[in-house]
Design an enzyme around this catalytic site. Structure first.
Site, short mmCIF file in Angstrom:
data_model
loop_
_atom_site.label_atom_id
_atom_site.label_comp_id
_atom_site.label_asym_id
_atom_site.label_seq_id
_atom_site.Cartn_x
_atom_site.Cartn_y
_atom_site.Cartn_z
N ARG A 46 0.85 -1.20 0.00
CA ARG A 46 0.00 0.00 0.00
C ARG A 46 0.89 1.25 0.00
O ARG A 46 0.59 2.24 -0.65
CB ARG A 46 -0.95 0.02 1.21
CG ARG A 46 -1.67 1.36 1.35
CD ARG A 46 -2.90 1.34 2.25
NE ARG A 46 -2.80 0.51 3.41
CZ ARG A 46 -2.09 0.77 4.51
NH1 ARG A 46 -1.37 1.88 4.58
NH2 ARG A 46 -2.06 -0.06 5.52
N TYR A 99 -16.09 18.17 -15.21
CA TYR A 99 -16.48 16.75 -15.29
C TYR A 99 -17.51 16.44 -14.18
O TYR A 99 -17.34 16.85 -13.03
CB TYR A 99 -15.23 15.87 -15.16
CG TYR A 99 -15.53 14.44 -14.87
CD1 TYR A 99 -16.25 13.67 -15.78
CD2 TYR A 99 -15.11 13.82 -13.69
CE1 TYR A 99 -16.55 12.34 -15.51
CE2 TYR A 99 -15.41 12.50 -13.42
CZ TYR A 99 -16.13 11.77 -14.33
OH TYR A 99 -16.43 10.46 -14.06
N ASP A 171 -7.00 19.32 -14.65
CA ASP A 171 -7.31 17.95 -15.06
C ASP A 171 -6.88 17.84 -16.52
O ASP A 171 -7.50 18.43 -17.40
CB ASP A 171 -8.82 17.70 -14.88
CG ASP A 171 -9.21 16.26 -15.21
OD1 ASP A 171 -8.53 15.64 -16.05
OD2 ASP A 171 -10.22 15.78 -14.66
N LYS A 196 -8.14 6.71 -19.17
CA LYS A 196 -8.44 7.14 -20.52
C LYS A 196 -7.23 6.95 -21.44
O LYS A 196 -6.83 5.85 -21.68
CB LYS A 196 -8.95 8.59 -20.48
CG LYS A 196 -10.06 8.83 -19.44
CD LYS A 196 -11.30 8.05 -19.80
CE LYS A 196 -12.48 8.12 -18.84
NZ LYS A 196 -12.43 8.68 -17.56
C1 LIG Z 1 -11.97 14.62 -17.31
C2 LIG Z 1 -12.15 13.50 -16.33
N1 LIG Z 1 -11.58 13.59 -15.12
C3 LIG Z 1 -11.71 12.61 -14.19
C4 LIG Z 1 -12.45 11.48 -14.46
C5 LIG Z 1 -12.61 10.42 -13.39
O1 LIG Z 1 -11.77 9.33 -13.67
P1 LIG Z 1 -12.11 7.81 -13.30
O2 LIG Z 1 -13.32 7.42 -14.08
O3 LIG Z 1 -10.85 7.10 -13.68
O4 LIG Z 1 -12.37 7.76 -11.83
C6 LIG Z 1 -13.04 11.34 -15.71
C7 LIG Z 1 -13.85 10.13 -16.03
O5 LIG Z 1 -14.59 10.09 -16.99
C8 LIG Z 1 -12.90 12.37 -16.68
O6 LIG Z 1 -13.47 12.30 -17.88
#
Ligand SMILES: Cc1ncc(COP(=O)(O)O)c(C=O)c1O
Length: 395
Positions: A46, A99, A171, A196
């Protein structure tokens, strides 16, 4: 070292004991110690794990910084930043088109704990400055945004954020470190849904937080171990594998997105195409300045009915109907009924999220097949209208 070389070599020497070109997955929870408290840098997985450490080294190299902590999902990564930096009474500023998961964790988890969430229209001049106060701890942005791919001037936002004594979180999931280097533009923390483009094959859920300064990173690193939302060694290995073709893949996504945006732009059944690479896109000039490519996402508004949209997205040959993005297989999504369904219709309208908006995550298929698939779908709608019959049902 050039970007593509980093994806293959940064932190990834052959395994020293056997010479294995690709290091094995260190599928272990614990480590044998030489004497109590004497270990070789690893005592419990961990806290640290060699496969995870390799991945964190590569991701840090790609964003051009020294510090990275990975998590079991993008949202776990977001949670670590928010827990580290938002205490009761502190303020965070976010744009309208953030998001949905970020909006949810802020409003359903951190607001009840006493954090103050200010959601503003970042596109309105002066709105950011007006929202900042001595209590502002974080400004949190994405660029390009989801699903309309709006582009924000990161350097200008960083300057305003720092003038108010706050930290800027970017982000960088949609842009990817190949096309956008937020730290060079003034970001203090970068967060990724590694799920992604970085992992890239729609087979991993994972997140990462990166920082340039150790002091900014330490509270997040502490929470990685203290709250324990770490990724498995196997998932880290899958991402390491995916990263080796990261540049090739993301270049292909971007070429496909460009071909698709141009094929849809001006089509009689298409109202607006959202793609920062189009000169008509409102953020095009900023994107040219702060990005080295325009990414692999394209959204467009159909000039039609919701039934036609449902039929279109449900019957594509190569675009699978699904949430998420950034994998080698192309995906299509109807935000109003899928990713953004939890936002009430009137709120969606305020955000400019039309019910006939369609979002595409271009894959690594050949662009001729992808473009043909979309044009075929539009032709089916045209034919149904000409014959005055219903469009094919959604599956
Ligand atoms: C721009 C963006 N940030 C964060 C996230 C969250 O990531 P996760 O689905 O891996 O938890 C997403 C998920 O779709 C996203 O599109």
């Amino acid at each position: 070292m050039e970007f593509a070389t980093k994806t293959i070599h940064a932190g990834q020497p052959s395994e020293p004991e056997t010479g294995a070109l690709i290091a094995p997955i260190f599928q272990t929870s614990t480590y044998e110690q030489e004497a109590p408290g004497v270990n070789r840098g690893f005592d419990y997985s961990r806290t640290n794990n060699p496969t995870r450490a390799r991945l964190e080294t590569v991701l840090a190299a790609l964003e051009g910084v020294d510090y990275c902590a990975t998590f079991g999902s993008g949202l776990a990564a977001e949670n670590a930043i928010l827990q580290a930096y938002l205490k009761p009474g502190d303020e965070i500023v976010i744009p309208l088109d953030v998001y949905g998961g970020t909006y949810r964790i802020l409003n359903k988890v951190f607001q009840p704990l006493g954090a103050i969430v200010k959601q503003i229209d970042l596109g309105t001049p002066g709105a950011l400055e007006a929202s900042l106060s001595p209590k502002t701890k974080l400004v949190w942005i994405e660029s390009p945004t989801n699903p309309r791919l709006l582009v924000y001037d990161i350097a200008a936002i960083a300057a305003a954020t720092h003038a108010a004594g706050a930290l800027l979180v970017v982000d960088n999931t949609f842009a990817t470190p190949l096309f956008q280097q937020p730290f060079e533009l003034g970001a203090d923390l970068v967060v990724h849904s590694v799920t992604k483009y970085l992992a890239g094959h729609s087979d991993v859920i994972q997140g990462a937080v990166l920082a340039r300064e150790q002091a900014v990173f330490e509270p997040v690193k502490f929470l990685q171990n203290a709250t324990g939302a770490v990724p498995s060694a196997f998932d880290c290995w899958l991402t390491l594998r995916g990263l080796q073709t990261f540049e090739l893949r993301v270049q292909r996504h971007a070429e496909n997105a460009d071909a698709i945006a141009n094929a849809l732009n001006g089509h009689p059944l298409v109202k607006t195409v959202y793609f920062p690479g189009l000169a008509s896109h409102p953020g095009h000039e900023i994107a040219r300045r702060q990005m080295t490519g325009f990414g692999g996402m394209v959204s467009f508004e159909l000039k039609g009915t919701v039934d036609e949209v449902v039929s279109f997205v449900s019957n594509r040959r190569y675009f699978a109907l699904g949430e998420s993005l950034g994998g080698v297989k192309a995906l299509i999504c109807h935000p109003a009924r899928m990713t953004h369904a939890s936002i009430p219709a009137d709120e969606r309208a305020k955000l400019g999220l039309s019910d006939t908006l369609i979002r595409l995550s271009t894959g690594c298929e050949h662009r001729r097949d992808l473009v043909a698939d979309l044009l075929e779908g539009l032709a089916v709608i045209e034919q149904a209208r000409a014959l005055n019959v219903a469009v094919p049902a959604g599956v």
